[in-house]
Structures are given as C-alpha cells and as structure tokens.
Design an enzyme around this catalytic site. Sequence first.
Site, PDB file in Angstrom:
ATOM      1  N   GLY A   1     -20.219  15.717 -35.582  1.00 15.18           N
ATOM      2  CA  GLY A   1     -20.246  17.232 -35.533  1.00 15.18           C
ATOM      3  C   GLY A   1     -20.365  17.746 -34.043  1.00 15.18           C
ATOM      4  O   GLY A   1     -20.478  16.927 -32.841  1.00 15.18           O
TER       5      GLY A   1
ATOM      6  N   HIS B   1     -13.512  16.096 -29.204  1.00 14.80           N
ATOM      7  CA  HIS B   1     -13.210  15.662 -30.469  1.00 14.80           C
ATOM      8  C   HIS B   1     -11.630  16.233 -31.052  1.00 14.80           C
ATOM      9  O   HIS B   1     -10.980  15.774 -31.680  1.00 14.80           O
ATOM     10  CB  HIS B   1     -14.132  16.298 -31.516  1.00 14.80           C
ATOM     11  CG  HIS B   1     -15.583  15.813 -31.264  1.00 14.80           C
ATOM     12  ND1 HIS B   1     -16.615  16.575 -30.642  1.00 14.80           N
ATOM     13  CD2 HIS B   1     -16.001  14.597 -31.604  1.00 14.80           C
ATOM     14  CE1 HIS B   1     -17.695  15.759 -30.678  1.00 14.80           C
ATOM     15  NE2 HIS B   1     -17.408  14.837 -31.271  1.00 14.80           N
TER      16      HIS B   1
ATOM     17  N   GLN C   1     -27.904   5.057 -35.962  1.00 18.10           N
ATOM     18  CA  GLN C   1     -27.636   4.819 -34.798  1.00 18.10           C
ATOM     19  C   GLN C   1     -28.626   5.376 -33.754  1.00 18.10           C
ATOM     20  O   GLN C   1     -28.291   5.243 -32.603  1.00 18.10           O
ATOM     21  CB  GLN C   1     -26.134   4.803 -34.466  1.00 18.10           C
ATOM     22  CG  GLN C   1     -25.899   6.569 -34.477  1.00 18.10           C
ATOM     23  CD  GLN C   1     -24.474   6.634 -34.503  1.00 18.10           C
ATOM     24  OE1 GLN C   1     -23.716   6.462 -35.413  1.00 18.10           O
ATOM     25  NE2 GLN C   1     -23.797   7.277 -33.230  1.00 18.10           N
TER      26      GLN C   1
ATOM     27  N   LYS D   1     -14.336   7.864 -23.761  1.00 18.84           N
ATOM     28  CA  LYS D   1     -15.777   7.922 -23.119  1.00 18.84           C
ATOM     29  C   LYS D   1     -16.580   6.996 -23.722  1.00 18.84           C
ATOM     30  O   LYS D   1     -17.536   6.508 -22.943  1.00 18.84           O
ATOM     31  CB  LYS D   1     -16.154   9.405 -23.153  1.00 18.84           C
ATOM     32  CG  LYS D   1     -17.570   9.660 -22.330  1.00 18.84           C
ATOM     33  CD  LYS D   1     -17.940  10.984 -22.503  1.00 18.84           C
ATOM     34  CE  LYS D   1     -19.038  11.099 -23.730  1.00 18.84           C
ATOM     35  NZ  LYS D   1     -20.178  10.600 -24.029  1.00 18.84           N
ATOM     36  N   ASP D   2     -16.669   6.681 -24.980  1.00 22.17           N
ATOM     37  CA  ASP D   2     -17.365   5.681 -25.509  1.00 22.17           C
ATOM     38  C   ASP D   2     -16.862   4.448 -25.674  1.00 22.17           C
ATOM     39  O   ASP D   2     -16.508   3.920 -26.895  1.00 22.17           O
ATOM     40  CB  ASP D   2     -18.030   6.150 -27.081  1.00 22.17           C
ATOM     41  CG  ASP D   2     -18.651   7.403 -26.650  1.00 22.17           C
ATOM     42  OD1 ASP D   2     -19.852   7.636 -26.180  1.00 22.17           O
ATOM     43  OD2 ASP D   2     -18.293   8.505 -27.650  1.00 22.17           O
TER      44      ASP D   2
ATOM     45  N   GLN E   1     -18.407   1.770 -27.769  1.00 20.12           N
ATOM     46  CA  GLN E   1     -17.949   1.714 -29.094  1.00 20.12           C
ATOM     47  C   GLN E   1     -16.630   1.503 -29.488  1.00 20.12           C
ATOM     48  O   GLN E   1     -16.292   0.828 -30.567  1.00 20.12           O
ATOM     49  CB  GLN E   1     -18.227   3.377 -29.453  1.00 20.12           C
ATOM     50  CG  GLN E   1     -17.911   3.762 -30.794  1.00 20.12           C
ATOM     51  CD  GLN E   1     -18.618   5.208 -31.315  1.00 20.12           C
ATOM     52  OE1 GLN E   1     -19.849   5.400 -31.466  1.00 20.12           O
ATOM     53  NE2 GLN E   1     -17.684   6.165 -31.036  1.00 20.12           N
TER      54      GLN E   1
ATOM     55  N   LEU F   1     -16.906  15.565 -21.203  1.00 19.10           N
ATOM     56  CA  LEU F   1     -17.465  16.345 -22.346  1.00 19.10           C
ATOM     57  C   LEU F   1     -18.344  15.426 -23.244  1.00 19.10           C
ATOM     58  O   LEU F   1     -17.915  14.300 -23.672  1.00 19.10           O
ATOM     59  CB  LEU F   1     -16.283  16.866 -23.099  1.00 19.10           C
ATOM     60  CG  LEU F   1     -15.240  18.097 -22.770  1.00 19.10           C
ATOM     61  CD1 LEU F   1     -14.525  18.603 -23.922  1.00 19.10           C
ATOM     62  CD2 LEU F   1     -15.831  18.934 -21.648  1.00 19.10           C
ATOM     63  N   SER F   2     -19.437  15.975 -23.576  1.00 23.57           N
ATOM     64  CA  SER F   2     -20.275  15.340 -24.464  1.00 23.57           C
ATOM     65  C   SER F   2     -21.282  16.473 -25.313  1.00 23.57           C
ATOM     66  O   SER F   2     -21.494  17.312 -24.692  1.00 23.57           O
ATOM     67  CB  SER F   2     -21.197  14.680 -23.775  1.00 23.57           C
ATOM     68  OG  SER F   2     -22.214  14.185 -24.498  1.00 23.57           O
TER      69      SER F   2
HETATM   70  O1  PAF Z   1     -18.938   8.589 -31.779  1.00 22.52           O
HETATM   71  C1  PAF Z   1     -19.680   9.100 -32.686  1.00 22.52           C
HETATM   72  O2  PAF Z   1     -19.769  10.323 -32.693  1.00 22.52           O
HETATM   73  C2  PAF Z   1     -20.346   8.373 -33.559  1.00 22.52           C
HETATM   74  O3  PAF Z   1     -21.059   7.128 -33.013  1.00 22.52           O
HETATM   75  C3  PAF Z   1     -19.680   7.831 -34.937  1.00 22.52           C
HETATM   76  C4  PAF Z   1     -18.316   6.985 -34.578  1.00 22.52           C
HETATM   77  C5  PAF Z   1     -19.011   9.132 -35.593  1.00 22.52           C
HETATM   78  C6  PAF Z   1     -20.325   7.182 -35.703  1.00 22.52           C
HETATM   79  O4  PAF Z   1     -21.567   7.760 -36.353  1.00 22.52           O
END
Ligand code: PAF
Length: 287
Positions: free
Chosen positions: A28, A34, A58, A146-147, A150, A181-182
């Site tokens: 969110g 996003h 997390q 960016k991540d 991940q 952006l973050s």
């Molecule tokens: O990148 C994120 O916003 C979160 O790490 C994710 C992938 C939604 C998992 O909670």
Amino acid sequence: MKVVRAVAELRAARPSLSSPVGFVPTMGYLHEGHLSLVRAAAVENDSGAVSIFVNPTQFGPSEDLAAYPRDLSRDLGLLEMEGVDLVFVPSAEDMYSPGASVTVDPGTVGERLEGASRPGHFRGVATVVTKLFNLVQPDRAYFGQKDAQQVAVIRALVRQLFLAVEIRDCPTVREPDGLALSSRNVYLSPRERLAAPALYEGLSAARELWSRGETSAAKLREHVCRVVEPHPEIRLEYVSVAHPATLEEIESVDEDGALLSLAARAGRARLIDNVRLEGAAWSREDV
Ligand code: PAF
C-alpha cells in the site's frame, strides 16, 4: 473494481477473473512505482489483481511496522482509476492464523545484503508471497527492480518450488533528480531529501566507470562512496557488487555482469537503490 478483505471472499471472487491474470503484491501507500507495475500488468494480461497488505513478518523488532505509512482510501481510488479488477486487502489474522508456524526460507540468497542487516526479512517476504500466489493464482506477478534482492529471492522461490507463475520485473521509477520512489521517502527531512539523489548519482557514476572498462569491484564501490560521502545527511550501510542471481559478492565484473547496489540511512529513512551492470547472467533463466 471488486475489493475483497477475507481469504474466503477472495477464493469466491477469483474464478470470475479472466485469464491471464496479472498480479501486483504491495504494502500500500501507492506511488508511481507501484502504478507502473499495475500498468505493465494491464498491458500483458486480461485481468489485473493487486494486494495491499503490510506484512508483519517482514519487519524486524526495531523496524517501522506500526509507523509504516498507510492510506487505503487513496490507494483504492488510484487502483480504480487504473482499471484494476480485484483488490485483496486481507487482515494479519487472516494471513497468519493463530499458531501459524509454517514459513518459507529462501536460504542464502536472502541472507546477504539486505538480509544481513534485516535478519528474517526475506523469510517474511517469501512466506507472504507464497501465500498470496497460492490465493490469487496469478499467471504473472510484477515486482520493481528497486528491490533487486526481493526479485532474486522470488525468482529463486518460484524456480525451486515449481510455482506456476511468471515473474516480471520492471524498471525503478525515479524522481526527476534520480531518487528512487519509495513509500519510505516520506520520512526524509527537506535537507535529507536534497542529499538523497547522491545515491543514484554514485551508482550511475560507478556504472559509467564500468562501461569505460573498470571491472574491479573495489574500485567501483570506492567510486560510489566518493560521490555519496560529501553528504553528511547520508550514511552508507553497504555498497555491493554481486552476482545477479546468487548475490554473492564478486571481486571483478566479468561477462555475466553484476548487481551494483547500496543501502543507506538518512535520518529515519533507510534507503536502498541499485543499477544493473548488464551481462549474460541478467538474461539467463536463473536471474
Ligand atoms: O515489495 C513489497 O511491497 C513487499 O515486500 C511485498 C512483495 C508486497 C511482500 O509483502
């Protein structure tokens, strides 16, 4: 746009989505980064699903779970404007039933870099993403570059657990001055915000040096530090030159290419960013 809040509701709504389904998992407080994923999913799929869930597992004990920025009604408005078909907004109790003990551990790829400063973070990410994939059953799922770690963790997860979802990663969206952006950028004071673009400047300068023939990881890291260090508002935590898939540190960049990444503190904010040193490994199946 259908908004579902419980697992049972999601299961009931899922069959009405036409295939292929593109899925964007989020926590969110949506920004253009996003939305770029939502748009990529819309172009490549017949229907689009988004989840909004601030995943407690997390966050470390000293991290900002309670303070993590949230604005659900604004998020839903933005997703409605993008033409998203389904938004899943579960509660923590729904995602983690009392006594839940099963986790998904990504192993070494989740222990390096961010994993070293945030122990357990990628176990939390891998666990929630596995649950979300099982519930939403997307054909494709979208993540931001960016991540980068991940993305590496999720690609390893999908490959090694034979999950039937295609992972797509999309370019980092940046402010005009280069800052990635973050959702955490809201924590920056005006002085920190002014200094923060030095991170991408440092990464870009080192990438430029590499494109002119420098392959020594130590020299590339030094180059990043030289650009960032004059800014006292920013404290680098690490600068890394790593293999694109395993994220193992390398001493020199070969034809496989590398991920050049960093993490830094600026006041309350912890910022991460990276650039790709393009090479063969970036286009192989295992990245
Ligand atoms: O990148 C994120 O916003 C979160 O790490 C994710 C992938 C939604 C998992 O909670």
